[in-house]
Write a protein that holds these residues in place. Sequence first.
Motif, mmCIF file in Angstrom:
data_model
loop_
_atom_site.group_PDB
_atom_site.id
_atom_site.type_symbol
_atom_site.label_atom_id
_atom_site.label_comp_id
_atom_site.label_asym_id
_atom_site.label_seq_id
_atom_site.Cartn_x
_atom_site.Cartn_y
_atom_site.Cartn_z
ATOM 1 N N LYS A 129 42.126 45.453 45.175
ATOM 2 C CA LYS A 129 42.605 45.371 43.791
ATOM 3 C C LYS A 129 43.820 44.450 43.678
ATOM 4 C CE LYS A 129 44.455 49.093 41.884
ATOM 5 N NZ LYS A 129 45.772 48.820 41.246
ATOM 6 N N ILE A 155 40.358 35.734 41.230
ATOM 7 C CA ILE A 155 39.693 35.520 39.945
ATOM 8 C C ILE A 155 40.306 34.314 39.233
ATOM 9 C CG2 ILE A 155 39.360 36.516 37.644
ATOM 10 C CD1 ILE A 155 39.048 39.253 39.063
ATOM 11 N N ALA A 204 29.368 48.067 43.690
ATOM 12 C CA ALA A 204 29.871 48.135 42.320
ATOM 13 C C ALA A 204 30.831 46.985 42.012
ATOM 14 C CB ALA A 204 30.569 49.480 42.088
ATOM 15 N N LEU A 205 31.763 46.720 42.931
ATOM 16 C CA LEU A 205 32.750 45.664 42.681
ATOM 17 C C LEU A 205 32.083 44.300 42.591
ATOM 18 C CD1 LEU A 205 35.708 44.902 42.298
ATOM 19 C CD2 LEU A 205 35.910 44.708 44.789
ATOM 20 N N LYS A 221 29.338 43.546 41.293
ATOM 21 C CA LYS A 221 28.794 43.360 39.947
ATOM 22 C C LYS A 221 29.886 42.950 38.952
ATOM 23 C CE LYS A 221 24.764 46.434 40.172
ATOM 24 N NZ LYS A 221 24.588 46.411 41.616
ATOM 25 N N GLU A 222 31.115 43.415 39.175
ATOM 26 C CA GLU A 222 32.223 43.066 38.283
ATOM 27 C C GLU A 222 32.737 41.652 38.516
ATOM 28 O OE1 GLU A 222 35.610 45.558 37.970
ATOM 29 O OE2 GLU A 222 34.489 47.310 37.294
ATOM 30 N N THR A 223 32.723 41.204 39.760
ATOM 31 C CA THR A 223 33.429 39.964 40.108
ATOM 32 C C THR A 223 32.525 38.751 40.280
ATOM 33 O OG1 THR A 223 33.315 40.448 42.489
ATOM 34 C CG2 THR A 223 35.236 41.289 41.281
ATOM 35 N N ARG A 234 30.688 36.883 38.338
ATOM 36 C CA ARG A 234 30.858 35.761 37.398
ATOM 37 C C ARG A 234 32.206 35.073 37.549
ATOM 38 N NH1 ARG A 234 27.184 35.489 32.722
ATOM 39 N NH2 ARG A 234 25.519 37.001 33.099
ATOM 40 N N SER A 235 33.117 35.697 38.281
ATOM 41 C CA SER A 235 34.427 35.094 38.526
ATOM 42 C C SER A 235 34.471 34.332 39.845
ATOM 43 C CB SER A 235 35.506 36.188 38.538
ATOM 44 O OG SER A 235 35.572 36.842 37.292
ATOM 45 N N ASN A 289 25.510 38.738 47.466
ATOM 46 C CA ASN A 289 26.626 39.447 46.834
ATOM 47 C C ASN A 289 26.254 40.920 46.666
ATOM 48 O OD1 ASN A 289 29.151 39.717 45.738
ATOM 49 N ND2 ASN A 289 28.726 38.597 43.861
#
Length: 239
Positions: A117, A124, A162-163, A165-167, A169-170, A229
């Motif tokens: 984190k 990003i 899970a992470l 999926k969040e990152t 696109r960054s 990923n």
Amino acid sequence: MAAYTLITGASGAIGKAIALEVARKNKPLFLHYHQSKDEVLNIKDKCEEFHIPVELIQGDLSLRGGADHVYNQLHSPVDTLIYNCGVSKYGLYQETTDEEIYRLAHVHLLNAMILAKKLLPDMIFRKKGNMVFISSIWGERGAALEVAYSAMKGGVNAFVKALAKETARSGVRVNAIAPGVMDTPMMNDISDVDLLELREELPSGRFGKAEEAAQAVSFLTGPQSSYVNGHILDVNGGW
């Protein structure tokens, strides 16, 4: 300013092998250790033969606040995190103390999540980053007599998926490797009879090598895996 690769647990067998793989790619290194200073100094010298900056980071990631302590020592950007810390606890779950459960949780899962984190905002911002977590076959299958350890590694696997999926696109990729039985000092407490029985269970007929785990990490952090990923890569000889 060149971005660094941070390897936690760099004084262990797999950590040292990963450090050499990264050094061969001429990437600056932050090598984290807890107590084994002589071991990490030795691998530091070997990595510096590739004419790269190598900095040492000390910290106890089995404690609450361990990730903060490590992060506060970083003086340069980090574009790759290899979270390789780990301790095992062998025995019946009902005989595992609360203190041991908290220790396993911090070193395997909680400080891994917190350190990630803290490193994410800069990755990003740069639209570039890699994280690889060293999980375990037991995080996927569970193991009797290693219940708490299995639970923490299972948490790592869910966190990775899970992470990612969040990152994605960054431009930040998050993966893990799940080693099986590796021929490292962690096996020293197992009797010769048990080691023989364990080896006979393995389809490959042998234990894995630290270098093989390191090569899997190298793949996951390299351009060859640019579309990989949220993946847990088994390194277990077909077990």
